[in-house]
Design an enzyme around this catalytic site. Structure first.
Site, PDB file in Angstrom:
ATOM      1  N   THR A 118       0.821  -1.216   0.000  1.00  0.00           N
ATOM      2  CA  THR A 118       0.000   0.000   0.000  1.00  0.00           C
ATOM      3  C   THR A 118       0.858   1.270   0.000  1.00  0.00           C
ATOM      4  OG1 THR A 118      -0.122  -0.065   2.414  1.00  0.00           O
ATOM      5  CG2 THR A 118      -1.949  -1.070   1.194  1.00  0.00           C
ATOM      6  N   HIS A 124       3.960   5.772  -5.393  1.00  0.00           N
ATOM      7  CA  HIS A 124       3.950   5.728  -6.861  1.00  0.00           C
ATOM      8  C   HIS A 124       2.914   6.694  -7.435  1.00  0.00           C
ATOM      9  CE1 HIS A 124       4.050   3.693 -10.880  1.00  0.00           C
ATOM     10  NE2 HIS A 124       2.777   4.068 -10.898  1.00  0.00           N
ATOM     11  N   GLU A 125       1.712   6.638  -6.899  1.00  0.00           N
ATOM     12  CA  GLU A 125       0.661   7.516  -7.435  1.00  0.00           C
ATOM     13  C   GLU A 125       0.985   8.981  -7.151  1.00  0.00           C
ATOM     14  OE1 GLU A 125      -1.546   6.340  -9.510  1.00  0.00           O
ATOM     15  OE2 GLU A 125      -0.960   4.267  -9.132  1.00  0.00           O
ATOM     16  N   HIS A 128       3.157  10.304  -9.741  1.00  0.00           N
ATOM     17  CA  HIS A 128       2.462  10.821 -10.937  1.00  0.00           C
ATOM     18  C   HIS A 128       2.044  12.268 -10.725  1.00  0.00           C
ATOM     19  CE1 HIS A 128       2.479   7.210 -13.246  1.00  0.00           C
ATOM     20  NE2 HIS A 128       1.682   6.526 -12.440  1.00  0.00           N
ATOM     21  N   ASP A 134       4.825   6.619 -15.754  1.00  0.00           N
ATOM     22  CA  ASP A 134       5.108   5.203 -15.525  1.00  0.00           C
ATOM     23  C   ASP A 134       6.346   4.811 -16.310  1.00  0.00           C
ATOM     24  OD1 ASP A 134       3.107   4.217 -13.795  1.00  0.00           O
ATOM     25  OD2 ASP A 134       1.652   4.265 -15.435  1.00  0.00           O
TER      26      ASP A 134
HETATM   27 ZN   LIG Z   1       1.570   4.522 -12.483  1.00  0.00          ZN
END
Ligand SMILES: [Zn+2]
Length: 179
Positions: A118, A124-125, A128, A134
């Site tokens: 999690t 990661h998000e 963005h 990605d």
């Molecule tokens: Zn991603």
């Protein structure tokens, strides 16, 4: 139109596209002016709808705060409009950016059900939102390789290249002020 440096006493006819300060001399800006001071840009996030993943979002934000100087993520105060919203959903995680430093993260439960970390998902998000694309497939050492690194990958830290990329994006002064 940009006039960067004026030197010498030669009378010049200037055509300025921007506002002119009445009656004052145009300041001379030397070519060796320092770069703009590295101000930290504060981005607020709202994890109020992140459900069971709210603490993972906090941890992901802390990791970014530990990793870069140009940006600081902090929880929005109650009632304060947030730059970043995190919403728990069924499905796969994804982020809909709203421009650099803002957007909505859909924290999809399916990836967690598949065993993905999690905190890695959160970081990661948020990556963005901070302007990183990605990079799949990729190794576990890269945050933006995302799920392609496999569910056993719990690494949630951006690597040196990813950190540098974010620093660079946010260290740029507001558009057009500096080269
Ligand atoms: Zn991603």
């Amino acid at each position: 139109m940009r006039i960067r440096t004026l030197t010498g006493a030669v009378a010049a006819v200037l055509v300025l596209s921007g506002p002119v300060v009445g009656g004052q001399a145009v300041a001379v800006r030397t070519a060796d002016s320092a770069a703009p001071p590295g101000e930290t840009r504060v981005l607020t996030y709202d994890a109020g709808r992140a459900g069971e993943f709210a603490s993972a979002v906090d941890r992901g934000a802390e990791i970014w705060n530990d990793s870069v100087d140009a940006v600081e993520l902090r929880p929005a105060a109650s009632g304060e409009p947030a730059d970043i919203r995190i919403v728990v959903v069924d499905g796969w995680p994804r982020t809909v950016p709203g421009g650099l430093g803002s957007g909505t993260v859909y924290f999809g439960r399916d990836a967690v059900a598949d065993g993905h970390s999690t905190v890695r998902i959160a970081a990661h998000e948020l990556g963005h939102v901070l302007g990183l694309p990605d990079r799949k497939p990729g190794p576990c050492s890269e945050l933006m390789s995302g799920a392609s690194a496999g569910p056993s990958c719990a690494s949630a830290r951006p690597n040196a290249a990813e950190r540098a990329e974010v620093e660079k994006k946010f260290e740029r002064a507001p558009a057009g002020l500096f080269m």
